[in-house]
Design a protein around this motif. Sequence first.
Motif, mmCIF file in Angstrom:
data_model
loop_
_atom_site.group_PDB
_atom_site.id
_atom_site.type_symbol
_atom_site.label_atom_id
_atom_site.label_comp_id
_atom_site.label_asym_id
_atom_site.label_seq_id
_atom_site.Cartn_x
_atom_site.Cartn_y
_atom_site.Cartn_z
ATOM 1 N N GLN A 114 0.911 -1.268 -0.258
ATOM 2 C CA GLN A 114 -0.028 -0.133 -0.075
ATOM 3 C C GLN A 114 0.687 1.273 0.013
ATOM 4 O OE1 GLN A 114 -2.320 -1.137 3.623
ATOM 5 N NE2 GLN A 114 -4.255 -1.591 2.141
ATOM 6 N N TRP A 115 1.781 1.215 0.685
ATOM 7 C CA TRP A 115 3.011 2.530 0.550
ATOM 8 C C TRP A 115 3.495 2.534 -0.657
ATOM 9 C CZ3 TRP A 115 3.126 6.278 3.853
ATOM 10 C CH2 TRP A 115 2.897 6.332 5.051
ATOM 11 N N LEU A 116 3.891 1.480 -1.230
ATOM 12 C CA LEU A 116 4.429 1.640 -2.662
ATOM 13 C C LEU A 116 3.432 2.195 -3.550
ATOM 14 C CD1 LEU A 116 6.656 0.743 -4.783
ATOM 15 C CD2 LEU A 116 5.601 -1.446 -5.050
ATOM 16 N N GLY A 117 2.051 1.650 -3.358
ATOM 17 C CA GLY A 117 0.967 2.329 -4.313
ATOM 18 C C GLY A 117 0.833 3.758 -4.058
ATOM 19 N N GLU A 118 0.944 4.053 -2.887
ATOM 20 C CA GLU A 118 0.815 5.522 -2.356
ATOM 21 C C GLU A 118 1.761 6.342 -3.198
ATOM 22 O OE1 GLU A 118 -1.080 7.605 -0.747
ATOM 23 O OE2 GLU A 118 -2.497 6.120 -0.274
#
Length: 146
Positions: free
Chosen positions: A98-102
């Motif tokens: 999710q951090w990567l997606g953000e």
Amino acid sequence: MEIHNQIFYMTLCPCILSFSGLILQGHLLPAIDFAHRHSACLYDIALLSAVATAGQFFISYTIRTFGALTFATIMTTRQLVSILLSCLWFSHPLSSAQWLGERLLFFVPFMRRASFATVLQNLRLLSTCKAEIRVNQFLSRKRLDA
């Protein structure tokens, strides 16, 4: 088309769809009854409608003045901040994916803007070079004629 007409029609379509949905599902009369019994909600409905209309004007102004890419960047940044504040406020952890997606969602518009600016700069440089070549060709012809 005038901006007021665009906003009117962009608002009219969802209004018709919502009204049709209320009729088809049989929820129109209960909704009217609820609003009649709880008249305080009419203030909230009017306020929400006014804010939504003002938001449409800001969206149209931003796109016309600064372009769609700037608007997309603003909306992406707004969503990023909203998600991060929600995670902080409600103590919801984000996974590494999710951090990567953000990060990807946040940096893609900036990368597009940078590449677009580079292309524009190269086109301007190319047109300047072409103009210099034409001037040099003209001056060469003048020297040959003399």
